[in-house]
Enzyme design. Structure first.
Site, short mmCIF file in Angstrom:
data_model
loop_
_atom_site.label_atom_id
_atom_site.label_comp_id
_atom_site.label_asym_id
_atom_site.label_seq_id
_atom_site.Cartn_x
_atom_site.Cartn_y
_atom_site.Cartn_z
N TYR A 1 1.55 5.07 -2.61
CA TYR A 1 1.85 6.46 -2.31
C TYR A 1 3.25 6.85 -2.76
O TYR A 1 3.52 8.02 -3.04
CB TYR A 1 1.66 6.73 -0.81
CG TYR A 1 0.19 6.64 -0.46
CD1 TYR A 1 -0.69 7.65 -0.84
CD2 TYR A 1 -0.33 5.52 0.18
CE1 TYR A 1 -2.04 7.56 -0.57
CE2 TYR A 1 -1.68 5.42 0.45
CZ TYR A 1 -2.54 6.44 0.07
OH TYR A 1 -3.87 6.34 0.32
N HIS B 1 0.81 -1.21 0.00
CA HIS B 1 0.00 0.00 0.00
C HIS B 1 0.85 1.27 0.00
O HIS B 1 0.57 2.18 -0.78
CB HIS B 1 -1.00 0.03 1.15
CG HIS B 1 -2.01 1.11 0.97
ND1 HIS B 1 -3.04 1.02 0.06
CD2 HIS B 1 -2.11 2.36 1.50
CE1 HIS B 1 -3.75 2.14 0.06
NE2 HIS B 1 -3.19 2.97 0.93
N HIS C 1 -9.93 0.49 -10.89
CA HIS C 1 -9.51 1.51 -9.93
C HIS C 1 -8.02 1.78 -10.05
O HIS C 1 -7.57 2.94 -10.06
CB HIS C 1 -9.84 1.04 -8.51
CG HIS C 1 -9.09 1.76 -7.45
ND1 HIS C 1 -9.36 3.06 -7.08
CD2 HIS C 1 -8.04 1.37 -6.67
CE1 HIS C 1 -8.53 3.44 -6.13
NE2 HIS C 1 -7.70 2.43 -5.87
N PHE C 2 -7.25 0.72 -10.15
CA PHE C 2 -5.80 0.81 -10.26
C PHE C 2 -5.40 1.62 -11.49
O PHE C 2 -4.47 2.44 -11.45
CB PHE C 2 -5.27 -0.62 -10.36
CG PHE C 2 -3.82 -0.77 -10.04
CD1 PHE C 2 -3.35 -0.57 -8.76
CD2 PHE C 2 -2.91 -1.15 -11.02
CE1 PHE C 2 -2.02 -0.74 -8.46
CE2 PHE C 2 -1.58 -1.33 -10.73
CZ PHE C 2 -1.13 -1.11 -9.44
N HIS C 3 -6.14 1.43 -12.58
CA HIS C 3 -5.81 2.14 -13.81
C HIS C 3 -6.26 3.60 -13.78
O HIS C 3 -5.70 4.43 -14.51
CB HIS C 3 -6.41 1.42 -15.02
CG HIS C 3 -5.62 0.22 -15.44
ND1 HIS C 3 -5.73 -1.01 -14.83
CD2 HIS C 3 -4.68 0.06 -16.41
CE1 HIS C 3 -4.90 -1.86 -15.40
NE2 HIS C 3 -4.24 -1.24 -16.36
N ARG D 1 -10.94 -10.72 -11.44
CA ARG D 1 -9.89 -9.73 -11.64
C ARG D 1 -8.85 -10.15 -12.66
O ARG D 1 -8.43 -9.35 -13.48
CB ARG D 1 -9.22 -9.46 -10.29
CG ARG D 1 -8.11 -8.45 -10.35
CD ARG D 1 -7.59 -8.16 -8.95
NE ARG D 1 -6.49 -7.20 -8.97
CZ ARG D 1 -5.86 -6.77 -7.88
NH1 ARG D 1 -6.24 -7.24 -6.71
NH2 ARG D 1 -4.87 -5.91 -7.96
N ARG D 2 -8.40 -11.40 -12.62
CA ARG D 2 -7.22 -11.77 -13.40
C ARG D 2 -7.48 -12.86 -14.43
O ARG D 2 -6.57 -13.35 -15.04
CB ARG D 2 -6.10 -12.22 -12.46
CG ARG D 2 -5.61 -11.14 -11.51
CD ARG D 2 -4.44 -11.63 -10.69
NE ARG D 2 -3.85 -10.57 -9.88
CZ ARG D 2 -4.07 -10.42 -8.58
NH1 ARG D 2 -4.88 -11.26 -7.96
NH2 ARG D 2 -3.50 -9.46 -7.91
#
Length: 551
Positions: free
Chosen positions: A229, A225, A376-378, A441-442
């Protein structure tokens, strides 16, 4: 001393070190982008990978090169340039340490990449057990981290040197920000280095037979996580300090910017359990505690949004703007150095909202391990962060190479940013929608593995392929722009834009430079959030985990 450093170019010797990192980063962008294109084409069900290439092999290439290599090398190069610009030229010793770190990280990258390309490490970019890779993959990743520590040492040494030469003065804002991100990275990577060296590498070499998977995943997300950041804060550096100078105004508040970065240091690390909400072996009370800590990160994010849009509105009003949104018309939309990062800022709004869903103790169960998470990640990393990196590239690379951003390249950069936004709207939007319908997801939805494809998912998979194809065109454009700015653009002087605070007389409080205080609080928060759950994971490990030992 500070004003002198701001009026000068980055020393050519330091520029060469930064550019070496950028060459690796943009090579990773090209190869990783191609892997991403292949991935979405396979997901559409209309394309099969040739030459026996596996879907998860391609997925690993995409994740490792873009999520780890592109970001890490770009950030290190940006940090070095920013510190050299604002705190003075690196010493010969500091520069040598930087080059040692670069070559160690590059060797590690090549080792890991070779194993992935040989299909000996198709373990995704998270690479945690029970998936197992070749030992050279783990050793390569370890070298990447070790190399980054050498570059981190350069930032710390330069900061310490500046403080000794300027007692009682707050450090330059860009240097301060780079230092915060460096310290967070060093603390966070202890987790991934531990799981690789103590668990995964001995397991891959056959020294031990089993791995405590709960410990492995917990150590990864202790790192995973704050990794987010680590990606994000360099974008914040550009948003806070560079973009105001680009548009011709001042930084809204030096102290507010420093406080937001301090809060990210405190709240970014002890929150890894929110990635493990559905995993056994962790007491729900500790998961809930880390969910609360996760939501505290919203505070510096909102501080940043307030500061940025206050800056934009103040600039617009100074140009005669009236009405609620009249200031928007006054912003320099024809300047890619502003517009491309601004698109990233806007994308971070829905991206942040989706992150609150992911971190929720309840709503996470709706989207957990669905392709919503990938969407979300993208939006966050692959749009807000990466577009800001591109915006930085448009001025930093010509500054470092002694060239200029021409009007033609500026227009092409604007086109590239718009294409990226359009492609990501298709792809990420479709991922979010398919995730709400339960699409995993994958999975590849093909003979390469995965669940059968539900009929209602098919339009969204095709939309992902359309978006991914547009994004790959944008990748090619970006690589072309980078090559032009590095080697072929006209010789000249390109500004390294560093904004100044609105009120120069108001000095930032020196408590922000009290590292014993801030690092001490960070360590206490980590110990509070992880000690008891860690003991439980060791003592109550399943029988196959060798009596609960690390391996």
């Amino acid at each position: 001393m500070l004003k002198a450093s701001l009026s000068s170019k980055v020393d050519p010797r330091d520029a060469k070190l930064s550019m070496a990192h950028f060459y690796v980063a943009f090579t990773a962008l090209l190869v990783g982008g191609l892997a991403g294109l292949l991935q979405v084409l396979v997901r559409s069900g209309k394309f099969q990978l040739p030459f026996g290439i596996g879907y998860y092999q391609v997925l690993t290439v995409h994740g490792v090169l873009l999520g780890l290599v592109l970001t890490t090398f770009f950030i290190l190069g940006f940090h070095l340039a920013a510190v050299s610009k604002t705190s003075g030229t690196l010493t010969n010793k500091q520069r040598t340490v930087g080059w040692i770190g670069f070559w160690i990280a590059l060797v590690g990258t090549v080792m890991a990449a070779v194993m992935v390309l040989l299909n000996q490490a198709s373990v995704l970019f998270t690479f945690y057990a029970p998936l197992k890779a070749h030992a050279l993959f783990y050793l390569g990743l370890t070298l990447v981290v070790v190399g980054s520590w050498f570059n981190s040492a350069v930032i710390i040494m330069k900061y310490a040197e500046w403080r000794r030469a300027n007692p009682g003065q707050p450090s330059p804002l860009l240097t301060f920000m780079a230092l915060i991100n460096t310290l967070m990275w060093c603390v966070a990577t202890i987790g991934v280095a531990s799981t690789v060296l103590i668990q995964l590498l001995p397991w891959s070499l056959g020294i031990v037979d089993t791995v405590n998977v709960g410990i492995s995943r917990t150590l990864f997300w202790y790192f995973g996580h704050p990794l987010v950041y680590f990606w994000l804060l360099p974008a914040y550096m550009a948003w806070y300090v560079v973009v105001p100078k680009v548009i011709g105004t001042k930084v809204f508040s030096d102290s507010l910017a420093r406080m937001s970065f301090i809060l990210f240091l405190l709240f970014s690390i002890p929150v890894g359990f929110h990635h493990q909400l559905l995993e056994p072996g962790i007491d729900p009370a500790w998961k809930f505690l880390q969910v609360i800590l996760t939501f505290l990160v919203v505070i510096p994010s909102l501080m940043t949004a307030f500061s940025l849009f206050a800056t934009f509105e103040s600039f617009g009003r100074s140009k005669g703007a009236t009405g609620l949104f009249g200031w928007l018309k006054k912003l320099p939309w024809g300047d890619a150095r502003f517009t491309v990062p601004f698109i990233g800022m806007v994308a971070f709004i829905p991206g942040g909202a989706g992150g609150m869903v992911n971190a929720s103790h309840q709503m996470n169960q709706v989207v957990h391990n669905t392709i919503w998470v990938t969407g979300h990640f993208h939006l966050t990393v692959a749009t807000a962060v990466v577009l800001t990196y591109f915006g930085v590239t448009f001025w930093l690379v010509p500054h470092l190479t002694g060239r200029t951003l021409t009007k033609k390249m500026n227009k092409l950069a604007l086109t590239q940013g718009i294409l990226w936004a359009v492609g990501m709207t298709f792809m990420s939007g479709a991922m979010h929608a398919a995730g709400l319908l339960g699409a995993p997801r994958r999975s590849s939805f093909s003979e390469y593995g995965g669940a059968p494809q539900a009929a209602e998912w098919i339009p969204y998979q095709i939309a992902q392929a359309v978006g991914g194809s547009i994004l790959f065109i944008a990748v090619l454009l970006m690589v072309y722009i980078f090559i032009n700015l590095a080697f072929f653009a006209p010789k000249g002087e390109q500004e390294f834009p560093v904004g100044e605070a609105t009120n120069q007389a108001e000095k930032a409080p020196m408590v922000f430079e009290n590292w014993k205080l801030w690092l001490g609080i960070t360590v206490l928060l980590i110990l509070f959030a992880y000690t008891i759950p860690f003991i439980d994971l060791i003592q109550n490990a399943p029988p196959g985990a060798k009596g609960g030992r690390f391996w």
